[in-house]
Design an enzyme around this catalytic site. Structure first.
Site, PDB file in Angstrom:
ATOM      1  N   ASP A   1       0.849  -1.187   0.000  1.00  0.00           N
ATOM      2  CA  ASP A   1       0.000   0.000   0.000  1.00  0.00           C
ATOM      3  C   ASP A   1       0.886   1.240   0.000  1.00  0.00           C
ATOM      4  O   ASP A   1       1.361   1.674   1.052  1.00  0.00           O
ATOM      5  CB  ASP A   1      -0.919  -0.014   1.225  1.00  0.00           C
ATOM      6  CG  ASP A   1      -1.854   1.185   1.268  1.00  0.00           C
ATOM      7  OD1 ASP A   1      -1.863   1.974   0.297  1.00  0.00           O
ATOM      8  OD2 ASP A   1      -2.569   1.345   2.274  1.00  0.00           O
TER       9      ASP A   1
ATOM     10  N   TYR B   1      -9.137  12.892 -12.441  1.00  0.00           N
ATOM     11  CA  TYR B   1      -8.072  11.926 -12.705  1.00  0.00           C
ATOM     12  C   TYR B   1      -6.793  12.648 -13.144  1.00  0.00           C
ATOM     13  O   TYR B   1      -5.703  12.389 -12.625  1.00  0.00           O
ATOM     14  CB  TYR B   1      -8.506  10.934 -13.778  1.00  0.00           C
ATOM     15  CG  TYR B   1      -7.382  10.090 -14.325  1.00  0.00           C
ATOM     16  CD1 TYR B   1      -6.769   9.117 -13.541  1.00  0.00           C
ATOM     17  CD2 TYR B   1      -6.916  10.280 -15.627  1.00  0.00           C
ATOM     18  CE1 TYR B   1      -5.715   8.358 -14.042  1.00  0.00           C
ATOM     19  CE2 TYR B   1      -5.875   9.522 -16.133  1.00  0.00           C
ATOM     20  CZ  TYR B   1      -5.274   8.564 -15.336  1.00  0.00           C
ATOM     21  OH  TYR B   1      -4.227   7.823 -15.825  1.00  0.00           O
TER      22      TYR B   1
ATOM     23  N   ASP C   1      -1.350  11.706 -20.614  1.00  0.00           N
ATOM     24  CA  ASP C   1      -1.693  12.874 -21.425  1.00  0.00           C
ATOM     25  C   ASP C   1      -2.768  13.729 -20.765  1.00  0.00           C
ATOM     26  O   ASP C   1      -2.927  14.905 -21.103  1.00  0.00           O
ATOM     27  CB  ASP C   1      -2.188  12.413 -22.803  1.00  0.00           C
ATOM     28  CG  ASP C   1      -3.370  11.454 -22.694  1.00  0.00           C
ATOM     29  OD1 ASP C   1      -3.139  10.302 -22.283  1.00  0.00           O
ATOM     30  OD2 ASP C   1      -4.503  11.845 -23.014  1.00  0.00           O
TER      31      ASP C   1
END
Length: 287
Positions: A36, A131, A102
Protein backbone atom coordinates in the site's frame (compact mmCIF):
# COMPACT_ATOMS: atom_id res chain seq x y z
CA UNK A 1 20.89 -3.70 -10.63
CA UNK A 2 18.01 -4.65 -8.33
CA UNK A 3 14.57 -3.51 -9.50
CA UNK A 4 11.23 -3.24 -7.70
CA UNK A 5 8.05 -3.03 -9.82
CA UNK A 6 4.98 -1.71 -8.01
CA UNK A 7 1.52 -2.24 -9.49
CA UNK A 8 2.94 -5.38 -11.03
CA UNK A 9 -0.43 -7.02 -11.73
CA UNK A 10 -1.84 -4.15 -13.81
CA UNK A 11 -1.73 -3.61 -17.57
CA UNK A 12 1.64 -1.87 -17.60
CA UNK A 13 3.13 -3.65 -14.59
CA UNK A 14 2.40 -7.07 -16.08
CA UNK A 15 4.22 -6.03 -19.25
CA UNK A 16 7.23 -5.00 -17.18
CA UNK A 17 7.27 -8.36 -15.41
CA UNK A 18 7.33 -10.23 -18.73
CA UNK A 19 9.98 -7.90 -20.12
CA UNK A 20 12.30 -8.11 -17.11
CA UNK A 21 12.03 -11.90 -17.12
CA UNK A 22 14.01 -11.75 -20.37
CA UNK A 23 16.69 -9.43 -18.99
CA UNK A 24 19.68 -10.35 -16.88
CA UNK A 25 18.57 -8.38 -13.84
CA UNK A 26 17.24 -9.12 -10.40
CA UNK A 27 13.71 -7.83 -9.89
CA UNK A 28 10.72 -8.14 -7.60
CA UNK A 29 7.13 -7.38 -8.52
CA UNK A 30 4.47 -6.33 -6.01
CA UNK A 31 0.76 -5.82 -6.67
CA UNK A 32 -1.40 -3.25 -4.90
CA UNK A 33 -2.54 -6.08 -2.62
CA UNK A 34 1.06 -6.67 -1.53
CA UNK A 35 2.05 -3.08 -0.97
CA UNK A 36 0.00 0.00 0.00
CA UNK A 37 2.00 2.96 -1.25
CA UNK A 38 -0.46 5.36 0.39
CA UNK A 39 0.69 4.08 3.81
CA UNK A 40 3.84 5.99 4.75
CA UNK A 41 5.00 3.39 7.28
CA UNK A 42 4.31 0.47 4.91
CA UNK A 43 6.26 2.24 2.16
CA UNK A 44 9.31 2.58 4.37
CA UNK A 45 9.03 -0.99 5.61
CA UNK A 46 8.75 -2.57 2.15
CA UNK A 47 11.39 -0.38 0.56
CA UNK A 48 13.72 -0.90 3.51
CA UNK A 49 13.38 -4.69 3.27
CA UNK A 50 13.81 -4.94 -0.50
CA UNK A 51 16.46 -2.23 -1.00
CA UNK A 52 16.02 -1.69 -4.76
CA UNK A 53 18.39 0.36 -6.91
CA UNK A 54 15.55 1.29 -9.25
CA UNK A 55 11.83 1.55 -8.46
CA UNK A 56 9.46 1.26 -11.42
CA UNK A 57 6.10 2.55 -10.22
CA UNK A 58 3.18 1.25 -12.27
CA UNK A 59 0.69 1.52 -9.39
CA UNK A 60 -2.09 4.00 -10.20
CA UNK A 61 -5.75 4.84 -9.80
CA UNK A 62 -7.03 4.77 -13.40
CA UNK A 63 -10.85 4.93 -13.15
CA UNK A 64 -11.36 8.23 -14.96
CA UNK A 65 -15.11 8.61 -14.43
CA UNK A 66 -15.16 7.13 -10.93
CA UNK A 67 -12.48 9.59 -9.86
CA UNK A 68 -15.09 12.35 -10.12
CA UNK A 69 -17.07 10.60 -7.36
CA UNK A 70 -14.11 9.60 -5.16
CA UNK A 71 -11.38 12.22 -5.62
CA UNK A 72 -9.85 11.45 -2.22
CA UNK A 73 -8.98 7.92 -3.34
CA UNK A 74 -7.58 9.10 -6.69
CA UNK A 75 -5.38 11.72 -5.00
CA UNK A 76 -4.30 9.28 -2.27
CA UNK A 77 -2.89 6.80 -4.81
CA UNK A 78 -1.82 9.08 -7.67
CA UNK A 79 -0.60 11.97 -5.53
CA UNK A 80 0.22 11.08 -1.92
CA UNK A 81 1.39 7.58 -2.84
CA UNK A 82 3.91 8.97 -5.32
CA UNK A 83 5.06 11.49 -2.70
CA UNK A 84 5.73 8.61 -0.27
CA UNK A 85 7.76 6.69 -2.83
CA UNK A 86 9.66 9.73 -4.07
CA UNK A 87 10.52 10.86 -0.55
CA UNK A 88 12.02 7.50 0.32
CA UNK A 89 13.88 7.30 -2.99
CA UNK A 90 15.38 10.75 -2.40
CA UNK A 91 16.63 9.72 1.06
CA UNK A 92 18.19 6.45 -0.13
CA UNK A 93 19.51 7.36 -3.60
CA UNK A 94 17.04 5.13 -5.46
CA UNK A 95 16.04 5.98 -9.03
CA UNK A 96 12.26 6.31 -9.41
CA UNK A 97 10.62 5.55 -12.76
CA UNK A 98 7.05 6.81 -12.72
CA UNK A 99 4.29 6.77 -15.34
CA UNK A 100 1.83 9.56 -15.98
CA UNK A 101 -0.69 10.53 -18.63
CA UNK A 102 -1.69 12.87 -21.42
CA UNK A 103 -4.59 13.89 -19.17
CA UNK A 104 -2.32 16.36 -17.34
CA UNK A 105 -2.70 18.65 -20.38
CA UNK A 106 -5.82 20.73 -21.19
CA UNK A 107 -6.50 18.82 -24.43
CA UNK A 108 -8.25 21.66 -26.26
CA UNK A 109 -9.02 21.76 -29.96
CA UNK A 110 -6.99 24.98 -30.10
CA UNK A 111 -3.94 23.12 -28.80
CA UNK A 112 -4.49 20.52 -31.49
CA UNK A 113 -4.31 23.23 -34.13
CA UNK A 114 -1.24 24.91 -32.61
CA UNK A 115 0.63 21.69 -31.85
CA UNK A 116 0.29 19.36 -34.86
CA UNK A 117 3.16 17.23 -33.55
CA UNK A 118 1.60 16.85 -30.12
CA UNK A 119 2.29 18.22 -26.65
CA UNK A 120 6.02 18.56 -25.91
CA UNK A 121 7.23 17.46 -22.48
CA UNK A 122 7.58 21.02 -21.19
CA UNK A 123 4.17 22.31 -22.27
CA UNK A 124 2.16 23.90 -19.42
CA UNK A 125 -0.19 21.45 -17.71
CA UNK A 126 -3.84 22.15 -16.94
CA UNK A 127 -6.03 19.04 -16.40
CA UNK A 128 -9.76 19.13 -17.08
CA UNK A 129 -10.85 16.26 -14.80
CA UNK A 130 -10.09 14.84 -11.36
CA UNK A 131 -8.07 11.93 -12.71
CA UNK A 132 -5.76 14.31 -14.59
CA UNK A 133 -5.47 16.54 -11.51
CA UNK A 134 -4.50 13.57 -9.34
CA UNK A 135 -1.85 12.43 -11.81
CA UNK A 136 -0.46 15.96 -12.00
CA UNK A 137 -0.25 16.00 -8.19
CA UNK A 138 1.97 12.91 -8.45
CA UNK A 139 4.17 14.58 -11.06
CA UNK A 140 4.65 17.63 -8.86
CA UNK A 141 5.47 15.48 -5.81
CA UNK A 142 8.03 13.57 -7.86
CA UNK A 143 9.75 16.70 -9.14
CA UNK A 144 9.76 18.40 -5.73
CA UNK A 145 11.15 15.37 -3.89
CA UNK A 146 14.72 15.81 -5.07
CA UNK A 147 15.03 12.17 -6.11
CA UNK A 148 16.58 10.95 -9.35
CA UNK A 149 13.61 10.25 -11.60
CA UNK A 150 12.26 9.31 -15.00
CA UNK A 151 8.75 10.60 -15.61
CA UNK A 152 7.20 8.79 -18.58
CA UNK A 153 3.86 9.97 -19.92
CA UNK A 154 1.70 7.64 -22.00
CA UNK A 155 -1.62 8.03 -23.83
CA UNK A 156 -4.41 5.65 -24.91
CA UNK A 157 -2.53 2.76 -23.32
CA UNK A 158 -3.10 -0.67 -24.90
CA UNK A 159 -1.47 -4.02 -24.25
CA UNK A 160 -2.01 -7.75 -23.94
CA UNK A 161 -2.81 -7.51 -20.22
CA UNK A 162 -5.75 -5.87 -18.49
CA UNK A 163 -8.61 -3.98 -20.11
CA UNK A 164 -8.17 -1.49 -22.93
CA UNK A 165 -9.77 -0.10 -26.09
CA UNK A 166 -8.43 -2.78 -28.43
CA UNK A 167 -9.77 -5.63 -26.35
CA UNK A 168 -13.12 -3.88 -25.87
CA UNK A 169 -13.53 -3.28 -29.61
CA UNK A 170 -12.68 -6.90 -30.46
CA UNK A 171 -15.25 -8.14 -27.94
CA UNK A 172 -17.99 -5.78 -29.12
CA UNK A 173 -17.14 -6.39 -32.77
CA UNK A 174 -17.97 -10.06 -32.35
CA UNK A 175 -21.21 -9.28 -30.52
CA UNK A 176 -22.74 -6.50 -32.60
CA UNK A 177 -23.27 -5.46 -36.21
CA UNK A 178 -23.07 -1.70 -35.50
CA UNK A 179 -20.82 0.29 -33.18
CA UNK A 180 -20.74 4.01 -32.51
CA UNK A 181 -17.27 5.44 -31.80
CA UNK A 182 -16.32 9.04 -31.13
CA UNK A 183 -14.62 10.94 -33.92
CA UNK A 184 -13.87 14.25 -32.14
CA UNK A 185 -11.12 13.12 -29.76
CA UNK A 186 -7.66 12.89 -31.31
CA UNK A 187 -4.40 11.37 -30.12
CA UNK A 188 -2.32 8.25 -30.61
CA UNK A 189 -2.15 4.93 -28.76
CA UNK A 190 0.78 3.85 -26.62
CA UNK A 191 1.42 0.12 -26.76
CA UNK A 192 2.73 -1.29 -23.49
CA UNK A 193 5.42 -3.47 -25.06
CA UNK A 194 6.92 -0.54 -26.96
CA UNK A 195 6.61 1.78 -23.96
CA UNK A 196 8.49 -0.66 -21.73
CA UNK A 197 11.19 -1.16 -24.35
CA UNK A 198 11.69 2.60 -24.74
CA UNK A 199 11.70 3.15 -20.99
CA UNK A 200 14.25 0.37 -20.45
CA UNK A 201 16.61 2.07 -22.88
CA UNK A 202 16.26 5.29 -20.86
CA UNK A 203 17.07 3.40 -17.66
CA UNK A 204 20.15 1.71 -19.13
CA UNK A 205 21.42 5.01 -20.49
CA UNK A 206 20.85 6.62 -17.09
CA UNK A 207 18.58 9.29 -18.53
CA UNK A 208 16.59 11.54 -16.21
CA UNK A 209 13.65 13.91 -16.56
CA UNK A 210 10.38 13.74 -18.48
CA UNK A 211 9.77 11.75 -21.66
CA UNK A 212 6.67 11.04 -23.75
CA UNK A 213 6.33 7.40 -24.82
CA UNK A 214 3.79 6.84 -27.57
CA UNK A 215 3.50 5.91 -31.25
CA UNK A 216 3.82 7.89 -34.47
CA UNK A 217 0.64 9.29 -36.00
CA UNK A 218 -2.50 11.21 -35.09
CA UNK A 219 -5.93 9.56 -35.18
CA UNK A 220 -9.38 9.60 -33.61
CA UNK A 221 -10.89 6.74 -31.62
CA UNK A 222 -13.08 6.13 -34.70
CA UNK A 223 -9.97 5.74 -36.88
CA UNK A 224 -8.48 3.40 -34.31
CA UNK A 225 -11.59 1.21 -34.17
CA UNK A 226 -11.76 0.90 -37.95
CA UNK A 227 -8.12 -0.19 -38.16
CA UNK A 228 -8.62 -2.73 -35.36
CA UNK A 229 -11.45 -4.38 -37.26
CA UNK A 230 -9.57 -4.19 -40.55
CA UNK A 231 -6.46 -5.88 -39.19
CA UNK A 232 -8.44 -8.42 -37.15
CA UNK A 233 -10.74 -9.14 -40.12
CA UNK A 234 -13.88 -8.48 -38.09
CA UNK A 235 -16.95 -7.44 -40.09
CA UNK A 236 -18.79 -4.65 -38.27
CA UNK A 237 -20.09 -1.23 -39.28
CA UNK A 238 -18.54 1.63 -37.30
CA UNK A 239 -20.45 4.91 -37.13
CA UNK A 240 -18.58 8.13 -36.23
CA UNK A 241 -20.29 10.23 -33.54
CA UNK A 242 -19.56 13.24 -31.34
CA UNK A 243 -18.53 12.80 -27.72
CA UNK A 244 -21.85 14.36 -26.70
CA UNK A 245 -23.56 11.07 -27.61
CA UNK A 246 -21.86 9.37 -24.69
CA UNK A 247 -22.64 10.65 -21.22
CA UNK A 248 -19.65 10.49 -18.88
CA UNK A 249 -18.92 11.86 -15.43
CA UNK A 250 -15.46 13.08 -16.42
CA UNK A 251 -14.77 15.52 -19.23
CA UNK A 252 -12.53 14.04 -21.93
CA UNK A 253 -9.81 15.99 -23.80
CA UNK A 254 -10.39 16.66 -27.50
CA UNK A 255 -6.64 16.51 -28.13
CA UNK A 256 -4.33 13.96 -26.45
CA UNK A 257 -1.39 13.69 -28.81
CA UNK A 258 2.02 13.49 -27.12
CA UNK A 259 5.11 14.61 -29.05
CA UNK A 260 7.69 11.81 -29.27
CA UNK A 261 10.50 13.95 -30.70
CA UNK A 262 12.53 13.83 -27.48
CA UNK A 263 12.49 10.04 -27.08
CA UNK A 264 13.18 9.59 -30.80
CA UNK A 265 16.51 11.37 -30.28
CA UNK A 266 17.66 8.79 -27.71
CA UNK A 267 20.24 6.33 -29.04
CA UNK A 268 18.64 3.02 -30.00
CA UNK A 269 15.07 4.18 -29.31
CA UNK A 270 12.55 3.37 -32.04
CA UNK A 271 9.16 5.07 -32.01
CA UNK A 272 6.88 2.76 -33.98
CA UNK A 273 3.89 3.76 -36.08
CA UNK A 274 0.53 3.13 -34.43
CA UNK A 275 -0.58 0.66 -37.12
CA UNK A 276 2.57 -1.38 -36.59
CA UNK A 277 2.00 -1.30 -32.84
CA UNK A 278 -1.56 -2.53 -33.33
CA UNK A 279 -0.38 -5.33 -35.64
CA UNK A 280 2.09 -6.48 -33.00
CA UNK A 281 -0.53 -6.39 -30.25
CA UNK A 282 -3.09 -8.35 -32.27
CA UNK A 283 -0.43 -10.95 -32.97
CA UNK A 284 0.25 -11.26 -29.23
CA UNK A 285 -3.45 -11.56 -28.44
CA UNK A 286 -3.78 -14.39 -30.96
CA UNK A 287 -0.95 -16.48 -29.49
Amino acid sequence: MRILVTGGSGQLGSEWVQYLNRQEVEFISLSSYDFDLTDHADTRRVMGNLKPDVLINCAAYTKVDQAEEEPEKAFAINGEGVANLAGYCAEHDIKLVHFSTDYVFPGTKEDGEKLPGGYPEDHPTNPINVYGESKLAGEKALKESGCSYLLCRVSWLCGRYGNNFVKTMLKLGHERDLLKVVNDQHGCPTFTKNAVDLCWKLILQEEEGTFHLSSKGKISWYDFANEIFKQADVKVHVEPVDSSEFASAAKRPAFSLLSTQKIANISGAEVIGWKEGLKNLLSELNT
